[in-house]
Design a protein around this motif. Structure first.
Motif, PDB file in Angstrom:
ATOM      1  N   SER A   1       0.830  -1.194   0.000  1.00  0.00           N
ATOM      2  CA  SER A   1       0.000   0.000   0.000  1.00  0.00           C
ATOM      3  C   SER A   1       0.869   1.252   0.000  1.00  0.00           C
ATOM      4  CB  SER A   1      -0.916  -0.001   1.227  1.00  0.00           C
ATOM      5  OG  SER A   1      -0.144   0.061   2.413  1.00  0.00           O
ATOM      6  N   ALA A   2       0.204   2.401  -0.221  1.00  0.00           N
ATOM      7  CA  ALA A   2       0.939   3.667  -0.208  1.00  0.00           C
ATOM      8  C   ALA A   2       1.590   3.915   1.147  1.00  0.00           C
ATOM      9  CB  ALA A   2       0.001   4.812  -0.582  1.00  0.00           C
ATOM     10  N   LEU A   3       0.902   3.523   2.216  1.00  0.00           N
ATOM     11  CA  LEU A   3       1.459   3.712   3.556  1.00  0.00           C
ATOM     12  C   LEU A   3       2.701   2.855   3.759  1.00  0.00           C
ATOM     13  CD1 LEU A   3       1.320   4.897   6.389  1.00  0.00           C
ATOM     14  CD2 LEU A   3      -0.273   3.066   7.014  1.00  0.00           C
ATOM     15  N   GLN A   4       2.670   1.620   3.260  1.00  0.00           N
ATOM     16  CA  GLN A   4       3.836   0.747   3.398  1.00  0.00           C
ATOM     17  C   GLN A   4       5.033   1.299   2.627  1.00  0.00           C
ATOM     18  OE1 GLN A   4       1.862  -2.846   2.011  1.00  0.00           O
ATOM     19  NE2 GLN A   4       1.914  -3.733   4.059  1.00  0.00           N
TER      20      GLN A   4
ATOM     21  N   GLU B   1      10.740   6.268   4.395  1.00  0.00           N
ATOM     22  CA  GLU B   1      11.179   6.940   5.619  1.00  0.00           C
ATOM     23  C   GLU B   1      12.334   6.178   6.268  1.00  0.00           C
ATOM     24  OE1 GLU B   1       9.343   8.499   9.907  1.00  0.00           O
ATOM     25  OE2 GLU B   1       8.056   7.550   8.407  1.00  0.00           O
ATOM     26  N   GLY B   2      12.214   4.849   6.319  1.00  0.00           N
ATOM     27  CA  GLY B   2      13.296   4.055   6.891  1.00  0.00           C
ATOM     28  C   GLY B   2      14.584   4.167   6.097  1.00  0.00           C
TER      29      GLY B   2
ATOM     30  N   ALA C   1       8.369   6.055  -6.821  1.00  0.00           N
ATOM     31  CA  ALA C   1       7.564   4.853  -6.633  1.00  0.00           C
ATOM     32  C   ALA C   1       6.224   5.169  -5.993  1.00  0.00           C
ATOM     33  CB  ALA C   1       8.327   3.844  -5.773  1.00  0.00           C
ATOM     34  N   LEU C   2       6.074   6.366  -5.472  1.00  0.00           N
ATOM     35  CA  LEU C   2       4.873   6.738  -4.730  1.00  0.00           C
ATOM     36  C   LEU C   2       4.182   7.967  -5.293  1.00  0.00           C
ATOM     37  CD1 LEU C   2       3.282   5.810  -2.247  1.00  0.00           C
ATOM     38  CD2 LEU C   2       4.701   7.296  -0.850  1.00  0.00           C
ATOM     39  N   VAL C   3       4.936   8.849  -5.949  1.00  0.00           N
ATOM     40  CA  VAL C   3       4.389  10.118  -6.430  1.00  0.00           C
ATOM     41  C   VAL C   3       4.502  10.163  -7.944  1.00  0.00           C
ATOM     42  CG1 VAL C   3       4.545  12.628  -6.290  1.00  0.00           C
ATOM     43  CG2 VAL C   3       5.095  11.238  -4.297  1.00  0.00           C
ATOM     44  N   GLU C   4       3.427  10.546  -8.611  1.00  0.00           N
ATOM     45  CA  GLU C   4       3.453  10.730 -10.058  1.00  0.00           C
ATOM     46  C   GLU C   4       4.120  12.067 -10.362  1.00  0.00           C
ATOM     47  OE1 GLU C   4       0.390  11.716 -13.736  1.00  0.00           O
ATOM     48  OE2 GLU C   4      -0.398  10.991 -11.832  1.00  0.00           O
TER      49      GLU C   4
END
Length: 248
Positions: free
Chosen positions: A34-37, A43-44, A65-68
């Motif tokens: 998911s986006a949260l994962q 962050e890590g 990988a998360l933002v277009e």
């Protein structure tokens, strides 16, 4: 007379087909993160960077990988001046590149007209400052945390930024801003008694070395003249078309 014989017509039935093994049902695909994962993984990874050089690479490349987005820029600022520290998909930032200069001037104008201590979507003007052919004209500036005056991340893309698209880039800028600040803080190491003694001895030895006379030389202007000069000429008249040796 004998009893009449009754003839019974027999029906032939097709032999049953042999049972074939049924193919295994396709296994369901593993659930995508998911986006949260993905955000927690980014962050890590940011917190695991040992220096700012590694953080630059992570901050401008991994959020894709998360933002277009088309490009991601990591910027530091001093007042209305911005410095490009890293650009996605580029190993080295050329500060005199036309794209860098063009965006930098527009950000300076933007900082004078708006408060860039808060996230701000805006549009890049392709005709400003002489014009520039750039496909990603929709920008979103997300400042660092905890000190927005240090800089931030700039995301650019073709599609306009909607309200639902702003939360994740804003959070990423806060994460990378915190780590950027932490990596810039150098801890002073305490000197032990032995180290202080060695430093004192080194200082005394340096003072004694300075007392030793050393011959001094100085530089003076000079002219270099060839011992046997001669002129190199071409066997025919003409115009030089190309020089195959680079200057210097």
């Amino acid at each position: 007379m004998g009893a009449p014989v009754k003839i019974v017509k027999s029906e032939t039935r097709p032999a049953p087909k042999p049972e074939t093994a049924k193919p295994d049902a396709p296994k369901p695909d593993m659930a995508k993160p998911s986006a949260l994962q993905i955000l927690l993984a980014l962050e890590g990874e940011a917190m695991g960077c040992s220096d700012r050089l590694a953080l630059k690479h992570v901050a401008v490349n991994k959020p894709r990988a998360l933002v277009e987005t088309g490009h991601i820029f990591l910027l530091t600022r001093s007042g209305h001046k911005f410095k490009f520290e890293a650009i996605s998909s580029q190993a080295v930032v050329e500060k005199n590149a036309p794209l860098v200069q063009w965006i930098s001037r527009q950000l300076s104008h933007l900082s004078r007209a708006h408060d860039l201590s808060k996230p701000l979507p805006f549009g890049l003007d392709p005709k400003a400052d002489g014009g520039f052919d750039y496909p990603f004209l929709n920008g979103f500036y997300a400042p660092f945390a905890p000190d927005p005056a240090r800089g931030g991340l700039l995301f650019t893309r073709e599609r306009k930024w909607e309200e639902k698209d702003l939360h994740i880039p804003t959070r990423l800028a806060q994460i990378y801003g915190l780590q950027w600040t932490a990596l810039g803080t150098k801890k002073r190491s305490r000197l032990s008694g032995k180290k202080k003694l060695w430093l004192s001895g080194a200082a005394i030895l340096s003072a004694l070395i300075l007392c030793i006379p050393v011959p001094v030389t100085s530089l003076a202007p000079a002219e270099i003249v060839a011992s046997a000069p001669f002129i190199v000429t071409a066997p025919m008249d003409g115009v030089i078309k190309a020089l195959h040796v680079a200057p210097g």
